[in-house]
Design a protein around this motif. Structure first.
Motif, PDB file in Angstrom:
ATOM      1  N   ALA A 116       9.411  36.443 -62.577  1.00 34.76           N
ATOM      2  CA  ALA A 116       8.801  37.166 -63.583  1.00 34.76           C
ATOM      3  C   ALA A 116       9.982  37.771 -64.223  1.00 34.76           C
ATOM      4  CB  ALA A 116       7.678  38.230 -63.123  1.00 34.76           C
ATOM      5  N   ASN A 117       9.952  37.922 -65.443  1.00 31.24           N
ATOM      6  CA  ASN A 117      11.022  38.671 -66.393  1.00 31.24           C
ATOM      7  C   ASN A 117      10.576  40.115 -66.149  1.00 31.24           C
ATOM      8  OD1 ASN A 117      12.960  39.182 -68.359  1.00 31.24           O
ATOM      9  ND2 ASN A 117      11.271  40.130 -69.646  1.00 31.24           N
ATOM     10  N   ASP A 118      11.583  41.079 -65.762  1.00 33.44           N
ATOM     11  CA  ASP A 118      11.549  42.474 -65.872  1.00 33.44           C
ATOM     12  C   ASP A 118      12.106  43.309 -66.734  1.00 33.44           C
ATOM     13  OD1 ASP A 118      11.682  44.936 -64.852  1.00 33.44           O
ATOM     14  OD2 ASP A 118      12.412  44.783 -62.750  1.00 33.44           O
ATOM     15  N   PRO A 119      11.467  43.785 -67.669  1.00 33.11           N
ATOM     16  CA  PRO A 119      12.271  44.470 -69.001  1.00 33.11           C
ATOM     17  C   PRO A 119      13.031  45.583 -68.642  1.00 33.11           C
ATOM     18  CG  PRO A 119       9.796  44.846 -68.886  1.00 33.11           C
ATOM     19  CD  PRO A 119      10.183  43.879 -68.016  1.00 33.11           C
ATOM     20  N   SER A 120      12.902  46.350 -67.543  1.00 33.26           N
ATOM     21  CA  SER A 120      13.810  47.437 -67.016  1.00 33.26           C
ATOM     22  C   SER A 120      15.050  46.913 -66.320  1.00 33.26           C
ATOM     23  CB  SER A 120      12.935  48.133 -66.133  1.00 33.26           C
ATOM     24  OG  SER A 120      13.056  47.692 -64.522  1.00 33.26           O
ATOM     25  N   GLY A 121      15.199  45.624 -66.128  1.00 30.85           N
ATOM     26  CA  GLY A 121      16.467  45.151 -65.499  1.00 30.85           C
ATOM     27  C   GLY A 121      16.596  45.415 -64.114  1.00 30.85           C
ATOM     28  N   ALA A 122      15.511  46.011 -63.604  1.00 30.74           N
ATOM     29  CA  ALA A 122      15.820  46.109 -61.926  1.00 30.74           C
ATOM     30  C   ALA A 122      15.673  45.159 -61.025  1.00 30.74           C
ATOM     31  CB  ALA A 122      14.709  47.395 -61.627  1.00 30.74           C
ATOM     32  N   GLY A 123      14.726  44.289 -61.349  1.00 30.95           N
ATOM     33  CA  GLY A 123      14.511  43.241 -60.563  1.00 30.95           C
ATOM     34  C   GLY A 123      14.256  41.952 -61.214  1.00 30.95           C
ATOM     35  N   GLY A 124      13.358  40.880 -60.926  1.00 34.07           N
ATOM     36  CA  GLY A 124      12.805  39.984 -61.620  1.00 34.07           C
ATOM     37  C   GLY A 124      14.079  39.022 -61.649  1.00 34.07           C
ATOM     38  N   LEU A 125      13.909  38.215 -63.085  1.00 35.60           N
ATOM     39  CA  LEU A 125      14.738  37.177 -63.391  1.00 35.60           C
ATOM     40  C   LEU A 125      16.053  37.710 -63.683  1.00 35.60           C
ATOM     41  CD1 LEU A 125      12.799  34.591 -65.558  1.00 35.60           C
ATOM     42  CD2 LEU A 125      14.074  34.326 -63.351  1.00 35.60           C
ATOM     43  N   THR A 126      16.230  39.122 -64.183  1.00 35.67           N
ATOM     44  CA  THR A 126      17.487  39.716 -64.362  1.00 35.67           C
ATOM     45  C   THR A 126      18.260  39.812 -62.998  1.00 35.67           C
ATOM     46  OG1 THR A 126      16.519  40.955 -66.284  1.00 35.67           O
ATOM     47  CG2 THR A 126      18.700  41.884 -65.340  1.00 35.67           C
ATOM     48  N   ALA A 127      17.695  40.332 -62.078  1.00 38.09           N
ATOM     49  CA  ALA A 127      18.158  40.417 -60.725  1.00 38.09           C
ATOM     50  C   ALA A 127      18.864  39.201 -60.225  1.00 38.09           C
ATOM     51  CB  ALA A 127      17.293  41.197 -59.810  1.00 38.09           C
ATOM     52  N   ASP A 128      17.929  38.138 -60.277  1.00 31.43           N
ATOM     53  CA  ASP A 128      18.174  36.836 -59.908  1.00 31.43           C
ATOM     54  C   ASP A 128      19.498  36.144 -60.554  1.00 31.43           C
ATOM     55  OD1 ASP A 128      16.360  36.933 -58.185  1.00 31.43           O
ATOM     56  OD2 ASP A 128      15.056  35.657 -59.449  1.00 31.43           O
ATOM     57  N   LYS A 184      23.195  45.860 -39.199  1.00 31.18           N
ATOM     58  CA  LYS A 184      22.495  47.119 -39.402  1.00 31.18           C
ATOM     59  C   LYS A 184      23.275  48.004 -40.511  1.00 31.18           C
ATOM     60  CE  LYS A 184      24.203  50.230 -35.662  1.00 31.18           C
ATOM     61  NZ  LYS A 184      24.114  51.093 -34.780  1.00 31.18           N
ATOM     62  N   PHE A 185      22.607  48.933 -41.374  1.00 32.16           N
ATOM     63  CA  PHE A 185      23.349  49.587 -42.362  1.00 32.16           C
ATOM     64  C   PHE A 185      22.793  50.992 -42.351  1.00 32.16           C
ATOM     65  CE2 PHE A 185      23.732  45.540 -43.708  1.00 32.16           C
ATOM     66  CZ  PHE A 185      25.107  45.539 -44.446  1.00 32.16           C
ATOM     67  N   GLU A 186      23.562  52.049 -42.793  1.00 31.56           N
ATOM     68  CA  GLU A 186      23.133  53.359 -42.825  1.00 31.56           C
ATOM     69  C   GLU A 186      22.087  53.213 -44.111  1.00 31.56           C
ATOM     70  OE1 GLU A 186      24.868  58.066 -42.907  1.00 31.56           O
ATOM     71  OE2 GLU A 186      26.062  56.183 -42.982  1.00 31.56           O
ATOM     72  N   ARG A 187      20.950  53.934 -43.893  1.00 31.79           N
ATOM     73  CA  ARG A 187      19.932  54.184 -44.742  1.00 31.79           C
ATOM     74  C   ARG A 187      20.449  55.048 -45.938  1.00 31.79           C
ATOM     75  NH1 ARG A 187      14.636  53.697 -44.371  1.00 31.79           N
ATOM     76  NH2 ARG A 187      14.632  53.670 -42.205  1.00 31.79           N
ATOM     77  N   PHE A 188      20.376  54.494 -47.105  1.00 32.14           N
ATOM     78  CA  PHE A 188      20.703  55.410 -48.459  1.00 32.14           C
ATOM     79  C   PHE A 188      19.896  56.493 -48.593  1.00 32.14           C
ATOM     80  CE2 PHE A 188      22.961  51.462 -49.498  1.00 32.14           C
ATOM     81  CZ  PHE A 188      24.333  51.902 -49.770  1.00 32.14           C
ATOM     82  N   GLU A 189      20.039  57.543 -49.087  1.00 34.14           N
ATOM     83  CA  GLU A 189      19.186  58.754 -49.179  1.00 34.14           C
ATOM     84  C   GLU A 189      18.875  58.566 -51.001  1.00 34.14           C
ATOM     85  OE1 GLU A 189      17.673  60.689 -47.487  1.00 34.14           O
ATOM     86  OE2 GLU A 189      19.174  60.006 -45.727  1.00 34.14           O
ATOM     87  N   ALA A 190      18.018  57.531 -51.185  1.00 32.19           N
ATOM     88  CA  ALA A 190      17.790  57.199 -52.548  1.00 32.19           C
ATOM     89  C   ALA A 190      16.712  55.903 -52.518  1.00 32.19           C
ATOM     90  CB  ALA A 190      18.936  56.624 -53.499  1.00 32.19           C
ATOM     91  N   VAL A 191      15.925  55.789 -53.473  1.00 31.47           N
ATOM     92  CA  VAL A 191      15.027  54.960 -53.736  1.00 31.47           C
ATOM     93  C   VAL A 191      15.493  53.862 -54.862  1.00 31.47           C
ATOM     94  CG1 VAL A 191      12.499  54.059 -54.436  1.00 31.47           C
ATOM     95  CG2 VAL A 191      12.912  56.376 -53.185  1.00 31.47           C
ATOM     96  N   ALA A 239      27.135  51.190 -55.240  1.00 32.24           N
ATOM     97  CA  ALA A 239      27.474  51.145 -56.725  1.00 32.24           C
ATOM     98  C   ALA A 239      26.140  51.467 -57.749  1.00 32.24           C
ATOM     99  CB  ALA A 239      28.396  49.903 -57.512  1.00 32.24           C
ATOM    100  N   GLY A 240      25.214  51.285 -57.174  1.00 35.55           N
ATOM    101  CA  GLY A 240      23.897  51.632 -57.946  1.00 35.55           C
ATOM    102  C   GLY A 240      23.762  52.692 -59.088  1.00 35.55           C
ATOM    103  N   PHE A 241      23.091  52.767 -60.302  1.00 29.20           N
ATOM    104  CA  PHE A 241      23.169  53.638 -61.386  1.00 29.20           C
ATOM    105  C   PHE A 241      21.696  53.744 -61.642  1.00 29.20           C
ATOM    106  CE2 PHE A 241      23.049  49.497 -62.967  1.00 29.20           C
ATOM    107  CZ  PHE A 241      22.372  49.444 -63.973  1.00 29.20           C
ATOM    108  N   HIS A 242      21.619  55.055 -62.405  1.00 29.13           N
ATOM    109  CA  HIS A 242      20.313  55.576 -62.794  1.00 29.13           C
ATOM    110  C   HIS A 242      20.102  55.225 -64.397  1.00 29.13           C
ATOM    111  CE1 HIS A 242      18.009  58.862 -60.482  1.00 29.13           C
ATOM    112  NE2 HIS A 242      17.189  57.967 -61.182  1.00 29.13           N
ATOM    113  N   GLY A 247      13.544  56.783 -63.607  1.00 27.33           N
ATOM    114  CA  GLY A 247      12.884  56.246 -62.209  1.00 27.33           C
ATOM    115  C   GLY A 247      13.787  55.965 -61.040  1.00 27.33           C
ATOM    116  N   HIS A 248      13.811  54.890 -60.402  1.00 28.75           N
ATOM    117  CA  HIS A 248      14.729  54.843 -59.463  1.00 28.75           C
ATOM    118  C   HIS A 248      15.907  54.295 -59.601  1.00 28.75           C
ATOM    119  CE1 HIS A 248      11.097  55.161 -57.128  1.00 28.75           C
ATOM    120  NE2 HIS A 248      10.438  54.052 -57.430  1.00 28.75           N
TER     121      HIS A 248
END
Length: 320
Positions: A31-43, A220-227, A266-269, A273-274
């Motif tokens: 699906a298209n995700d207009p927020s750019g977080a997931g969906g086809l933008t992520a793919d 295994k990876f250390e859990r990020f303190e973020a969503v 390297a995630g950004f806000h 939201g998340h």
């Protein structure tokens, strides 16, 4: 009926007429995700980062922001089928990725297409669907389990999502292991399952590639303190593209997990939201001049180009 002989996971890339290696083509249904977080933008971002060419089939659109999903609008199955078959008749595809496709009718259409390309690995991602209404979730999961899992080469999903879906009556004293989930998936014909986000002590999470008989790879990876939003699509698309580029499954899993870890780090806000993974982290450079010299108007041509993060792109990466 499950395929007793799953397709090989080594897909040689094609060569162009002038002898240069062309990017492998990866078809993704999402699906298209207009927020750019997931969906086809992520793919598209992840597939491109892994050196492949994305053939993006739109199955619908989310109504969402970076904080939550409010609704989803599905395309009808004819629109999905026409998009996919038109591209498939023109270009050879080395791997197929399936994300959230909106309704049982689209699942059926994709399953029919996949059956015509049974020698192409199909990597399926099952996201968390808790935002949806219960009846729609049940219908979607039932169709996915019966129609698409028998054609799936690798199933990817978070531990809790796959547990609730595939082992709803689990009665063990401990939570199911990755092999337990892989066994449940194998009953529907899935030879390999990648289970992510398995809780470990001391703020770590495990990610395990398993079959019913064995653990093939774990990290295994250390859990990020973020969503984060979009991590699952990012990982699955990267695995799919790396398989298309000729990596074996263990190597593709390792490389994709490293890529995801860098993307999250390297995630950004972009909104309120998340956090969104930066899937193009490798293209960023450090613009801070050396030795604290911030007053220079012109870059010094003698200075070395800043090094990129330690994620190794495939040989035909995004240089085209």
């Amino acid at each position: 009926m499950a395929n007793p002989n799953p397709p090989p996971l080594d897909s040689p890339q094609l060569e162009t007429e002038d002898g240069e290696t062309a990017p492998a083509c990866v078809m993704t249904f999402n699906a298209n995700d207009p927020s750019g977080a997931g969906g086809l933008t992520a793919d598209i971002s992840a597939i491109t980062s892994a050196g492949a060419h994305a053939l993006a089939v739109v199955t619908g659109a989310y109504v969402r922001d970076t904080a939550e999903i409010f609704d989803h609008i599905s395309f009808d199955e004819e629109a999905v089928t026409e998009q996919a078959r038109t591209a498939l008749e023109d270009m050879p595809v080395s791997a197929i990725k399936v994300g959230f496709v909106g309704n049982p009718e689209n699942i059926s259409a994709i399953a029919e297409i996949a059956s015509d390309y049974a020698d192409v690995p199909l990597i399926a991602y099952m996201p968390n669907l808790s935002w949806w209404n219960e009846e729609a979730i049940d219908n979607y999961l039932d169709a996915f389990r019966e129609l698409l899992l028998p054609q799936t080469t690798v199933l990817v999903g978070n531990h809790s999502s796959l547990w609730r879906w595939l082992l709803p009556d689990w009665a063990g004293d401990k939570s199911p292991s990755a092999r337990d989930i892989a066994k449940a998936a194998a009953e529907f014909g899935v030879p390999y399952t990648l289970v992510t986000g398995i809780p470990l002590p001391e703020q770590f999470i495990d990610n395990v590639l398993a079959t019913p008989q064995a653990v093939l790879y774990s990290e295994k990876f250390e859990r990020f303190e973020a969503v984060f939003a979009g991590a699952g699509d990012t990982l699955t698309a990267a695995v799919t593209a790396l398989l298309a580029n000729g990596h074996n499954l263990q190597a593709a899993t390792s490389e994709a997990l490293t890529y995801l870890d860098h993307s999250l780090d390297a995630g950004f806000h972009p909104g309120m939201g998340h956090i969104v993974p930066d899937r193009l982290f490798w293209a960023q450079t450090d613009d801070t001049p050396p030795d604290g010299d911030d007053d220079s108007d012109e870059p010094d041509s003698a200075e070395p180009v800043p090094a990129l993060p330690s994620f190794d792109l495939p040989t035909n990466g995004t240089k085209h």
